[in-house]
Design a protein around this motif. Sequence first.
Motif, PDB file in Angstrom:
ATOM      1  N   GLY A  72      41.615  16.831 -15.228  1.00 20.53           N
ATOM      2  CA  GLY A  72      41.337  15.429 -15.559  1.00 20.53           C
ATOM      3  C   GLY A  72      41.950  14.927 -16.836  1.00 20.53           C
ATOM      4  O   GLY A  72      41.632  13.817 -17.267  1.00 20.53           O
ATOM      5  N   ARG A  75      41.172  11.746 -20.506  1.00 17.95           N
ATOM      6  CA  ARG A  75      40.135  10.758 -20.200  1.00 17.95           C
ATOM      7  C   ARG A  75      38.917  11.348 -19.506  1.00 17.95           C
ATOM      8  O   ARG A  75      37.816  10.814 -19.637  1.00 17.95           O
ATOM      9  CB  ARG A  75      40.709   9.676 -19.284  1.00 17.95           C
ATOM     10  CG  ARG A  75      41.506   8.650 -20.025  1.00 17.95           C
ATOM     11  CD  ARG A  75      41.635   7.439 -19.137  1.00 17.95           C
ATOM     12  NE  ARG A  75      42.782   6.645 -19.549  1.00 17.95           N
ATOM     13  CZ  ARG A  75      42.804   5.321 -19.487  1.00 17.95           C
ATOM     14  NH1 ARG A  75      41.772   4.654 -19.039  1.00 17.95           N
ATOM     15  NH2 ARG A  75      43.869   4.670 -19.868  1.00 17.95           N
ATOM     16  N   SER A 173      44.263  14.956 -28.012  1.00 28.56           N
ATOM     17  CA  SER A 173      45.297  14.931 -26.967  1.00 28.56           C
ATOM     18  C   SER A 173      46.718  14.863 -27.513  1.00 28.56           C
ATOM     19  O   SER A 173      47.621  15.482 -26.977  1.00 28.56           O
ATOM     20  CB  SER A 173      45.077  13.742 -26.029  1.00 28.56           C
ATOM     21  OG  SER A 173      43.880  13.891 -25.321  1.00 28.56           O
ATOM     22  N   GLN A 194      49.492  16.748 -21.577  1.00 29.21           N
ATOM     23  CA  GLN A 194      50.864  16.260 -21.372  1.00 29.21           C
ATOM     24  C   GLN A 194      51.619  15.807 -22.612  1.00 29.21           C
ATOM     25  O   GLN A 194      52.716  15.289 -22.516  1.00 29.21           O
ATOM     26  CB  GLN A 194      50.854  15.120 -20.340  1.00 29.21           C
ATOM     27  CG  GLN A 194      50.202  13.838 -20.806  1.00 29.21           C
ATOM     28  CD  GLN A 194      48.708  13.803 -20.514  1.00 29.21           C
ATOM     29  OE1 GLN A 194      48.054  14.821 -20.493  1.00 29.21           O
ATOM     30  NE2 GLN A 194      48.159  12.618 -20.306  1.00 29.21           N
TER      31      GLN A 194
HETATM   32  C1  LIG Z   1      47.174  10.324 -23.628  1.00 28.55           C
HETATM   33  C2  LIG Z   1      45.852  10.298 -24.254  1.00 28.55           C
HETATM   34  C3  LIG Z   1      44.663  10.271 -23.502  1.00 28.55           C
HETATM   35  C4  LIG Z   1      44.650  10.147 -22.005  1.00 28.55           C
HETATM   36  O1  LIG Z   1      45.047  11.257 -21.356  1.00 28.55           O
HETATM   37  P1  LIG Z   1      44.991  11.311 -19.754  1.00 28.55           P
HETATM   38  O2  LIG Z   1      45.450  12.689 -19.496  1.00 28.55           O
HETATM   39  O3  LIG Z   1      45.909  10.242 -19.234  1.00 28.55           O
HETATM   40  O4  LIG Z   1      43.607  11.076 -19.346  1.00 28.55           O
HETATM   41  C5  LIG Z   1      43.472  10.315 -24.182  1.00 28.55           C
HETATM   42  N1  LIG Z   1      43.408  10.349 -25.516  1.00 28.55           N
HETATM   43  C6  LIG Z   1      44.532  10.356 -26.276  1.00 28.55           C
HETATM   44  C7  LIG Z   1      44.422  10.408 -27.751  1.00 28.55           C
HETATM   45  C8  LIG Z   1      45.782  10.325 -25.672  1.00 28.55           C
HETATM   46  O5  LIG Z   1      46.892  10.338 -26.417  1.00 28.55           O
END
Ligand SMILES: *Cc1c(COP(=O)(O)O)cnc(C)c1O
Length: 359
Positions: A72, A75, A173, A194
């Motif tokens: 997931g 998010r 993230s 990612q």
């Molecule tokens: C990219 C990002 C998300 C979202 O990630 P998903 O994998 O699309 O759910 C959440 N928080 C931060 C800080 C991000 O850079």
Amino acid sequence: MIYNFSAGPAMLPASVLKKAQNELLDWQGLGVSVMEISHRDPIYIQMTEAAEQDLRDLMAIPDNYSVLFMHGGGRAHFSAVPQNIASADATVDYLNSGVWSDIAIAEARKYVTHVNEVAKVAETPLGKAIPPISEWALSKNAAYLHYCPNETVDGIALYEVPEVGVPIVADMSSMILAEPIDVSKFGIIYAGAQKNIGPSGLSVVIIRNDLLATQQERVCTVMNYKVQAEQHSMYNTPNTFAWYLAAEVFKWLKAQGGLEAMAELNRAKSSLLYECVDNSSFYRNTIAPQNRSRMNIPFQLADSNLDTLFLEQARAEGLVALKGHRFVGGMRASMYNAMPVDAAKALVDFMTRFEKAHK
Ligand SMILES: *Cc1c(COP(=O)(O)O)cnc(C)c1O
């Protein structure tokens, strides 16, 4: 030569992709791909154990923390965190430092009655800034404090860990593995893969074990941290390919000299770009120096009519994915661990020439 400044999914180390390509049809002499074997195969489990150990080594994760590889992305944990460690009538504290915190707050409100925003970004003479932690409106009895150390869209970062006497939950993230951090200051660290780990869809969760005990019965089982910790992240079938690629990225990071080396690299790249922007009246960045991200650097051209031409000419030189997020406009250069310092040099060189030609 292409330099890919995408904010995410973002560039991965070329050597990792090459290795994956080489062993795509025949992983570890099995005659089949890593995607085609059981996640319970001992050879696969060995790989996941090595991945966890490498991550523990890289981040110096203490023994009283569990490491989960879940589904997931980032998010999913906006809702999983409140469900796992807060009751419906709890109070939880959130710093609102940008787009991602804002979305996390909206999600938390679905599960917890009292979601308190402790502070938000404010305009200051030096630019947009996060108010000092001493000024945050903290609740007396929060189940946790959530913040996002690096706001990917806004290019806003907080380099100080708020130590406020409740479990700290951080959405890392877009900065996990970019620099050494003291994991022991956190209750939960989570990250979508990612940006700095691997392919999208996977998420890494690092959770202090005492917080597993407080888990709530209502949590969807796939997102239940306690269940996933007990089942070694294999309650259901994990994203086996993404986990394998993440494992390769961890090995690559170790070979590069670990997070100290990454911190140095990321400082060097971002300094080059901020210097270029600061020494020009043609480009600008609106974030106060102490809160500037070293991963995602938004910048605007003084004349936005030149945006399209800038992007076209940059692309012609192999500098791609520089268009800013639709919420912010202008440009954004994301430079995660896999981005070499030469990319920052090439970008600055292009920007300097573009400025000269259009001033
Ligand atoms: C990219 C990002 C998300 C979202 O990630 P998903 O994998 O699309 O759910 C959440 N928080 C931060 C800080 C991000 O850079």
